[in-house]
Design an enzyme around this catalytic site. Structure first.
Site, PDB file in Angstrom:
ATOM      1  NE  ARG A  12      84.605  25.449  28.521  1.00 38.46           N
ATOM      2  CZ  ARG A  12      84.798  25.741  27.233  1.00 38.46           C
ATOM      3  NH1 ARG A  12      85.953  26.235  26.832  1.00 38.46           N
ATOM      4  NH2 ARG A  12      83.839  25.533  26.362  1.00 38.46           N
ATOM      5  CG  ASN A  82      77.173  32.343  30.702  1.00 36.57           C
ATOM      6  OD1 ASN A  82      77.594  33.435  30.309  1.00 36.57           O
ATOM      7  ND2 ASN A  82      77.923  31.241  30.673  1.00 36.57           N
ATOM      8  N   GLY A  84      76.546  29.731  25.613  1.00 32.51           N
ATOM      9  CA  GLY A  84      76.474  30.238  24.242  1.00 32.51           C
ATOM     10  C   GLY A  84      77.670  29.807  23.417  1.00 32.51           C
ATOM     11  CD  GLN A 141      80.819  42.339  14.369  1.00 31.44           C
ATOM     12  OE1 GLN A 141      80.507  43.449  14.801  1.00 31.44           O
ATOM     13  NE2 GLN A 141      81.893  42.149  13.623  1.00 31.44           N
ATOM     14  CE1 TYR A 147      77.383  34.527  20.484  1.00 32.10           C
ATOM     15  CE2 TYR A 147      77.268  36.886  20.078  1.00 32.10           C
ATOM     16  CZ  TYR A 147      77.572  35.826  20.913  1.00 32.10           C
ATOM     17  OH  TYR A 147      78.059  36.077  22.174  1.00 32.10           O
ATOM     18  CE  LYS A 151      74.736  35.343  23.016  1.00 33.70           C
ATOM     19  NZ  LYS A 151      74.599  34.702  24.346  1.00 33.70           N
TER      20      LYS A 151
HETATM   21  N1  CAA Z   1      83.911  45.286  10.606  1.00 32.53           N
HETATM   22  C1  CAA Z   1      83.986  45.756   9.342  1.00 32.53           C
HETATM   23  N2  CAA Z   1      84.330  44.983   8.306  1.00 32.53           N
HETATM   24  C2  CAA Z   1      84.642  43.702   8.560  1.00 32.53           C
HETATM   25  C3  CAA Z   1      84.585  43.155   9.843  1.00 32.53           C
HETATM   26  C4  CAA Z   1      84.215  44.009  10.896  1.00 32.53           C
HETATM   27  N3  CAA Z   1      84.135  43.578  12.145  1.00 32.53           N
HETATM   28  N4  CAA Z   1      84.951  41.845   9.780  1.00 32.53           N
HETATM   29  C5  CAA Z   1      85.205  41.587   8.490  1.00 32.53           C
HETATM   30  N5  CAA Z   1      85.037  42.705   7.761  1.00 32.53           N
HETATM   31  C6  CAA Z   1      85.193  42.867   6.322  1.00 32.53           C
HETATM   32  C7  CAA Z   1      86.560  42.391   5.842  1.00 32.53           C
HETATM   33  O1  CAA Z   1      87.525  43.425   6.012  1.00 32.53           O
HETATM   34  C8  CAA Z   1      86.272  42.095   4.378  1.00 32.53           C
HETATM   35  O2  CAA Z   1      86.196  43.282   3.643  1.00 32.53           O
HETATM   36  P1  CAA Z   1      86.918  43.384   2.206  1.00 32.53           P
HETATM   37  O3  CAA Z   1      86.280  42.310   1.377  1.00 32.53           O
HETATM   38  O4  CAA Z   1      86.602  44.779   1.784  1.00 32.53           O
HETATM   39  O5  CAA Z   1      88.348  43.128   2.512  1.00 32.53           O
HETATM   40  C9  CAA Z   1      84.861  41.532   4.419  1.00 32.53           C
HETATM   41  O6  CAA Z   1      84.276  41.996   5.655  1.00 32.53           O
HETATM   42  C10 CAA Z   1      84.801  40.023   4.386  1.00 32.53           C
HETATM   43  O7  CAA Z   1      85.804  39.531   5.233  1.00 32.53           O
HETATM   44  P2  CAA Z   1      86.687  38.268   4.871  1.00 32.53           P
HETATM   45  O8  CAA Z   1      87.068  38.201   3.442  1.00 32.53           O
HETATM   46  O9  CAA Z   1      87.765  38.195   5.925  1.00 32.53           O
HETATM   47  O10 CAA Z   1      85.656  37.094   5.030  1.00 32.53           O
HETATM   48  P3  CAA Z   1      85.764  35.787   5.866  1.00 32.53           P
HETATM   49  O11 CAA Z   1      84.616  34.983   5.459  1.00 32.53           O
HETATM   50  O12 CAA Z   1      87.126  35.197   5.778  1.00 32.53           O
HETATM   51  O13 CAA Z   1      85.589  36.241   7.413  1.00 32.53           O
HETATM   52  C11 CAA Z   1      84.265  37.020   9.209  1.00 32.53           C
HETATM   53  C12 CAA Z   1      84.596  37.173   7.727  1.00 32.53           C
HETATM   54  C13 CAA Z   1      83.702  35.635   9.521  1.00 32.53           C
HETATM   55  C14 CAA Z   1      83.227  38.088   9.542  1.00 32.53           C
HETATM   56  C15 CAA Z   1      85.537  37.214  10.046  1.00 32.53           C
HETATM   57  O14 CAA Z   1      86.109  38.471   9.717  1.00 32.53           O
HETATM   58  C16 CAA Z   1      85.242  37.189  11.523  1.00 32.53           C
HETATM   59  O15 CAA Z   1      85.197  36.130  12.146  1.00 32.53           O
HETATM   60  N6  CAA Z   1      85.029  38.358  12.127  1.00 32.53           N
HETATM   61  C17 CAA Z   1      84.723  38.482  13.537  1.00 32.53           C
HETATM   62  C18 CAA Z   1      83.246  38.498  13.780  1.00 32.53           C
HETATM   63  C19 CAA Z   1      83.036  38.838  15.247  1.00 32.53           C
HETATM   64  O16 CAA Z   1      83.091  39.991  15.649  1.00 32.53           O
HETATM   65  N7  CAA Z   1      82.790  37.810  16.079  1.00 32.53           N
HETATM   66  C20 CAA Z   1      82.634  38.031  17.489  1.00 32.53           C
HETATM   67  C21 CAA Z   1      83.140  36.835  18.240  1.00 32.53           C
HETATM   68  S1  CAA Z   1      83.151  37.111  19.978  1.00 32.53           S
HETATM   69  C22 CAA Z   1      81.549  37.087  20.420  1.00 32.53           C
HETATM   70  O17 CAA Z   1      80.668  36.776  19.678  1.00 32.53           O
HETATM   71  C23 CAA Z   1      81.250  37.461  21.833  1.00 32.53           C
HETATM   72  C24 CAA Z   1      80.366  38.630  21.896  1.00 32.53           C
HETATM   73  O18 CAA Z   1      79.182  38.490  22.231  1.00 32.53           O
HETATM   74  C25 CAA Z   1      80.919  39.967  21.585  1.00 32.53           C
END
Ligand code: CAA
Length: 241
Positions: A12, A82, A84, A141, A147, A151
């Site tokens: 996948r 790969n 993850g 991140q 993660y 990584k």
């Molecule tokens: N950059 C900057 N600020 C961020 C942010 C980001 N990427 N993500 C969240 N924030 C901030 C929010 O805006 C919030 O700030 P305020 O309190 O000032 O509003 C604070 O961080 C906390 O956020 P939440 O209240 O939304 O907290 P939460 O617990 O509900 O969720 C989180 C936080 C889990 C980080 C969620 O925002 C999330 O899942 N973010 C994505 C994380 C990400 O990038 N994952 C990658 C997945 S894909 C992958 O992993 C493949 C790869 O290799 C690239």
């Protein structure tokens, strides 16, 4: 004789594209998967690539799985680590289970699989080990302490194993993809993706699974013997280390 390549999580997402790209380059590919039988069956019938179900986080399961691949496909010459998962959450809310699951699947797996194929590679004086890290292992991140740690661990692992294997014709490299259009990225909060990620990708789009697969094919090639211990970023310019 075509070389044998194993791709973990190879049915996948990015892994499927890697399996197909290597098959198209003439490798005999074995695609590992962990749980989704329906997707694996469909992948196998669509591409004619044999699939092998075992948990890469479990050393004993890997021993059996690798032995089966060697018996049915042949000695492993190319290993693509790969597989993850993500269990995103802020550290102050992260459970021990989320930490353990990500370290086990994303980092322990790389030890398990590489350990089980590296002796054969040494004996044959040839090997290609390519592990899929992430932009978030390079830069960290928000929401991914687990993660990002796993990584980033792949980068150190790769540099050590590259030195150990160099005199034996074994290269060990890592690819650090950025945000690729897969189910993993689709599972992110949409608002975060649209406001915090996409505007910061200079190329202006998510990557494709093929963008990553071509990096693997490049590093897996016989001709790539002088490239080892390297990290190849494929992130649309989002992070330049
Ligand atoms: N950059 C900057 N600020 C961020 C942010 C980001 N990427 N993500 C969240 N924030 C901030 C929010 O805006 C919030 O700030 P305020 O309190 O000032 O509003 C604070 O961080 C906390 O956020 P939440 O209240 O939304 O907290 P939460 O617990 O509900 O969720 C989180 C936080 C889990 C980080 C969620 O925002 C999330 O899942 N973010 C994505 C994380 C990400 O990038 N994952 C990658 C997945 S894909 C992958 O992993 C493949 C790869 O290799 C690239």
């Amino acid at each position: 004789m075509a070389r044998v390549a194993v791709v973990t999580g190879g049915t996948r997402g990015i892994g499927a594209a890697i399996s197909v790209a290597l098959k198209n380059k003439g490798y005999r590919v074995a695609a590992n998967y962990g749980g989704n039988d329906a997707a694996a069956r469909q992948f196998q019938s669509e591409h004619g690539i044999p699939v092998f179900k075992f948990d890469v986080g479990d050393y004993g399961a890997c021993e059996k799985g690798v032995a089966q691949i060697v018996k049915e496909v042949g000695p492993v010459e190319v290993l693509v680590n790969n597989a993850g998962i993500t269990r995103d959450g802020m550290l102050h809310r992260m459970s021990k289970e989320s930490w353990d699951a990500v370290i086990r699947t994303n980092l322990d797996s790389v030890f398990n699989m590489t350990r089980l194929v590296v002796e054969g590679m040494r004996a044959r004086n040839f090997g290609r080990i390519v592990s899929i890290s992430s932009i978030n292992g390079r830069k960290g991140q928000i929401g991914q302490a687990n993660y990002s740690a796993a990584k980033a661990g792949l980068l150190g692992f790769t540099k050590a194993v590259a030195q150990e294997g160099a005199a034996k014709g074994i290269t060990c490299n890592v690819i650090a993809p950025g945000y690729i259009g897969t189910e993993m990225v689709a599972a992110m909060p949409k608002e975060v993706l649209e406001t915090k990620i996409l505007p910061f990708i200079p190329v202006g789009r998510l990557g494709t699974t093929e963008d990553v697969a071509r990096c693997v094919a490049f590093l897996a090639a016989d001709e790539a013997g002088f490239i080892t211990g390297a990290c190849l970023d494929a992130n649309g310019g989002q992070y330049m280390a």
